[in-house]
Scaffold this motif. Structure first.
Motif, short mmCIF file in Angstrom:
data_model
loop_
_atom_site.label_atom_id
_atom_site.label_comp_id
_atom_site.label_asym_id
_atom_site.label_seq_id
_atom_site.Cartn_x
_atom_site.Cartn_y
_atom_site.Cartn_z
N PHE A 129 1.96 27.11 -3.01
CA PHE A 129 3.10 27.81 -2.56
C PHE A 129 4.15 26.72 -2.16
O PHE A 129 3.97 25.83 -1.37
N SER A 130 5.40 27.12 -2.43
CA SER A 130 6.52 26.34 -2.02
C SER A 130 7.61 26.85 -1.55
O SER A 130 8.04 28.15 -2.06
N GLY A 131 8.46 26.22 -0.79
CA GLY A 131 9.50 26.92 -0.05
C GLY A 131 10.65 25.95 0.35
O GLY A 131 10.30 24.63 -0.01
N SER A 132 11.56 26.35 0.82
CA SER A 132 12.37 25.41 1.58
C SER A 132 12.98 25.92 3.01
O SER A 132 12.84 27.21 3.30
N VAL A 133 13.48 24.91 3.49
CA VAL A 133 14.07 25.06 4.92
C VAL A 133 15.55 24.40 4.95
O VAL A 133 15.54 23.32 4.39
N ASP A 168 12.72 20.96 0.75
CA ASP A 168 11.54 21.78 0.23
C ASP A 168 10.23 21.15 0.87
O ASP A 168 9.96 20.23 1.44
N PHE A 169 9.43 22.18 0.98
CA PHE A 169 8.00 22.22 1.34
C PHE A 169 6.95 22.89 0.74
O PHE A 169 7.29 23.94 -0.19
N THR A 170 5.74 22.40 0.66
CA THR A 170 4.67 23.07 -0.06
C THR A 170 3.39 23.47 0.81
O THR A 170 3.42 22.62 1.91
N TRP A 171 2.71 24.36 0.46
CA TRP A 171 1.65 24.68 1.33
C TRP A 171 0.29 25.05 0.49
O TRP A 171 0.56 25.81 -0.60
N ASP A 172 -0.68 24.60 0.50
CA ASP A 172 -1.85 24.50 -0.34
C ASP A 172 -2.98 25.70 -0.11
O ASP A 172 -3.77 25.97 -0.68
N GLY A 173 -2.28 26.70 0.92
CA GLY A 173 -2.97 27.81 1.18
C GLY A 173 -4.24 27.46 2.05
O GLY A 173 -5.12 28.64 2.35
N LYS A 174 -4.44 26.73 2.71
CA LYS A 174 -5.45 26.18 3.66
C LYS A 174 -5.06 26.07 5.12
O LYS A 174 -3.92 26.04 5.38
N ASP A 175 -6.02 26.45 6.11
CA ASP A 175 -5.85 26.38 7.28
C ASP A 175 -5.40 25.09 7.88
O ASP A 175 -5.89 24.01 7.29
N ASP A 176 -5.31 24.86 9.12
CA ASP A 176 -5.42 23.44 9.75
C ASP A 176 -6.79 22.83 9.79
O ASP A 176 -7.11 21.40 9.87
N GLU A 177 -8.01 23.50 9.32
CA GLU A 177 -9.32 23.28 9.32
C GLU A 177 -9.71 22.72 7.95
O GLU A 177 -10.88 22.40 7.84
N GLY A 178 -8.69 23.17 7.02
CA GLY A 178 -9.12 22.84 5.36
C GLY A 178 -9.78 23.85 4.90
O GLY A 178 -10.33 23.75 3.79
N VAL A 179 -9.73 25.19 5.61
CA VAL A 179 -10.47 26.33 4.72
C VAL A 179 -9.34 27.13 4.08
O VAL A 179 -8.27 27.46 4.53
N LEU A 180 -9.87 27.52 2.81
CA LEU A 180 -8.96 28.07 2.09
C LEU A 180 -8.76 29.69 2.51
O LEU A 180 -9.89 30.33 2.79
N LEU A 181 -7.52 30.35 2.67
CA LEU A 181 -7.39 31.58 3.46
C LEU A 181 -7.21 32.48 2.30
O LEU A 181 -7.19 32.24 1.05
N ASP A 182 -7.45 33.96 2.77
CA ASP A 182 -7.34 34.88 1.91
C ASP A 182 -5.94 35.24 1.28
O ASP A 182 -4.89 34.90 2.23
N LYS A 183 -5.57 35.82 0.36
CA LYS A 183 -4.31 36.23 0.02
C LYS A 183 -3.76 37.47 0.62
O LYS A 183 -4.54 38.22 1.47
N GLY A 184 -2.60 37.60 0.93
CA GLY A 184 -1.75 38.31 1.78
C GLY A 184 -0.45 38.10 2.18
O GLY A 184 -0.01 37.06 1.75
#
Length: 241
Positions: A129-133, A168-184
């Protein structure tokens, strides 16, 4: 010398004037008025008919004043111009609405970048996931805080020192512990700290257009985004594939 009727006290000129006005009311002008009121509006045809009838039945001893005649012609010219203008404006309005509908329909299914702090994310997707600030001051250190639908902070992204502008920034969909999160739906808030305190920053995030709502009153086109609801098309920064 004038001739006077002793029974009525009217002069010959008055009798002739009254007779001319009576004939006008009972014949042509009456028919023209009836035609005009039958359609509940005085159109240009009825206006011209009334003007011509008035000239035909004017009092020969008191003819139509030139100034009044020119004023009526000016009114008729103005009426004709307004009618033509209304027709042109209606035609342009219809063409604009058709053009907007065609442009809006081409956005369905496409990805757009909009000014928002919320996005629907599917972390299982192969593409991050990518966005910008928007960074206002140079040498700022913006931080992106990501919150899930329950209001819990799941990830904080420190972007380091950045220059002023869109970053630009990107997010790999994981939390701070490296666990892949659910979609939503997730909320993205950006801020930076300086000598005066913490400053909130504007974020631009991607979303998919599910459908488009057109305004019946000529208002702004609304884009219905997946998982986010409706947003005005004026808030779209970029249109993707």
């Amino acid at each position: 010398m004038s001739v006077t009727d002793s029974t009525s006290g009217l002069t010959l000129n008055q009798i002739l004037a009254n007779s001319a006005r009576t004939q006008t009311t009972d014949t042509s002008i009456g028919a023209a008025s009836k035609a005009a009121t039958g359609s509940q509006s005085l159109g240009k045809d009825a206006f011209l008919q009334l003007l011509v009838t008035q000239l035909k039945n004017q009092n020969p001893l008191d003819p139509q004043d030139n100034t009044a005649f020119v004023a009526q012609l000016a009114q008729f010219s103005s009426l004709e111009g307004i009618t033509t203008l209304n027709t042109t404006v209606n035609s342009l309005s219809g063409g604009l609405q058709s053009s907007q509908a065609l442009q809006a329909s081409s956005l369905v299914g496409r990805s757009v970048i909009v000014q928002t702090g919320e996005a629907y994310v599917d972390p299982s997707s192969a593409k991050p996931f990518s966005g910008s600030v928007v960074v206002k001051d140079a040498d700022s250190k913006p931080t992106i805080t990501i919150t899930d639908a329950h209001g819990e902070v799941v990830r904080s992204i420190n972007m380091g020192v950045q220059k002023a502008g869109n970053v630009d920034f990107t997010w790999d969909g994981k939390d701070d512990e490296g666990v892949l999160l659910d979609k939503g739906s997730y909320t993205f808030s950006a801020s930076t700290k300086n000598d005066t305190g913490t400053t909130a920053l504007t974020t631009y995030l991607p979303a998919t257009v599910n459908s488009v709502t057109l305004s019946k009153t000529g208002g702004e086109i609304m884009l219905n985004l997946a998982g986010l609801g409706s947003i005005g098309i004026s808030k779209v920064q970029t249109i993707g594939l």
